[in-house]
Design an enzyme around this catalytic site. Structure first.
Site, short mmCIF file in Angstrom:
data_model
loop_
_atom_site.label_atom_id
_atom_site.label_comp_id
_atom_site.label_asym_id
_atom_site.label_seq_id
_atom_site.Cartn_x
_atom_site.Cartn_y
_atom_site.Cartn_z
N SER A 130 0.93 -1.09 0.32
CA SER A 130 -0.28 0.07 0.01
C SER A 130 1.07 1.15 0.37
CB SER A 130 -0.74 -0.16 0.94
OG SER A 130 -2.11 1.01 1.07
N ASP A 233 -9.89 -2.91 -6.18
CA ASP A 233 -9.12 -1.63 -5.25
C ASP A 233 -9.05 -0.27 -6.00
OD1 ASP A 233 -7.37 -0.15 -3.99
OD2 ASP A 233 -5.80 -1.89 -3.91
N HIS A 263 -8.87 -3.41 -1.44
CA HIS A 263 -7.45 -3.29 -1.16
C HIS A 263 -7.34 -4.07 0.27
CE1 HIS A 263 -4.22 -0.44 -0.80
NE2 HIS A 263 -4.86 -0.63 0.31
#
Length: 295
Positions: A130, A233, A263
């Site tokens: 991320s 995502d 995500h």
């Protein structure tokens, strides 16, 4: 984001032997901690490849503990030293501090390789998830261009659900390929608005390549890269685009995509079959990087 939930049933970790040591690393304006996990060996001169890891959490959440278990799994399963970086985070520490701390940590690893049982020739990886994937992508560019690393280049990047370009800095030529921020704006776990909140909190300039590594003038000469991308995502399309751009620039890549999941789904829904596949793929992807991206 935390990687540990789906891994805590890995029984071999409880039986595995390794050492864990926290080291303090001087950085501009203070110091940070890096946690080093070294697999145990009967040979005191044994050396291992190394993975420097940058955690997720929007440059504001998370800490050195969140991925601790996962890194112990990887260290023991892959026989690799892992270096878990506690970079300083927002809101107290804004751009470019998390990026600079991460780069300083990588230099520390290179400078102290022998003392942590590392041979950079066996594998010198950077990775993150991320926001940590954003840091890893940027650090790979910085290391490519720094004479300090000319005789010890990175050999691989692991980019898990990475942040690659600020939504306010989409290049015109790519706008028709960057649709997921809008399409998945209300997706679980990470929304468009929460992504903007994190970027605003860390005060990241949209068009600075550290924020948006897609915007570096050239992607040539980067190490092989392994990507994991989630279909639901908001960050999906920038990750897919970056993989294509690296491949077009001559970088060897490996890509795993998880359709229909949001995500960091493997963190929030660790018992579903896709999460087990994600974790298994992670080990395969890291093995691919450690093997020199030859299979």
């Amino acid at each position: 984001m935390e990687l540990t939930h789906a891994l805590k049933n890995c029984s071999f970790v409880s039986d595995a032997k390794y050492s864990v040591t926290d080291h303090k690393v001087p950085v501009d304006g203070g110091e940070i901690v890096v946690r080093v996990v070294i697999p145990e060996s009967d040979d005191p001169k044994q050396t291992f490849p190394v993975l420097t890891w940058l955690h997720g959490g929007g440059w504001a959440l998370g800490n050195i503990d969140q991925d601790d278990w996962a890194l112990r799994v990887w260290s023991t399963e892959l026989q690799v030293v892992t270096v878990n970086v506690e970079f300083r985070s927002a809101p107290e520490h804004t751009f470019p501090i998390p990026w600079d701390d991460s780069y300083t940590a990588l230099k520390w690893v290179a400078s102290n390789a022998a003392s942590i049982s590392v041979s950079l020739d066996k594998g010198f990886l950077i990775g993150g998830m991320s926001a940590g994937g954003n840091l890893a992508a940027t650090v790979a560019h910085l290391a490519r261009d720094d004479p300090f690393f000319s005789d010890k280049p990175l050999t691989g990047s692991y980019l898990a659900i990475p942040v690659i370009v600020h939504a306010d800095a989409y290049p015109e030529k790519f706008k028709d390929q960057l649709l997921s921020m809008e399409q998945n704006k209300d997706a679980p776990n990470l929304t468009r608005d929460s992504m903007r909140f994190y970027l605003d909190t860390v005060k990241a300039p949209p068009e600075d390549p550290k924020t948006s590594p897609l915007l570096y003038p050239s992607h040539a000469g980067l190490p092989p890269a392994y990507f994991q991308i989630c279909g639901l995502d908001p960050l999906r399309d920038e990750g897919l685009l970056y993989e294509r751009e690296l491949r077009a620039a001559g970088t060897r890549t490996k890509l795993d995509v998880y359709p229909g999941v949001p995500h960091a789904f493997q963190v929030f829904s660790p018992t579903i079959s896709a999460a087990a596949k994600y974790e298994a793929d992670t080990l395969v992807g890291l093995k691919w990087l450690l093997a020199g991206a030859k299979y």
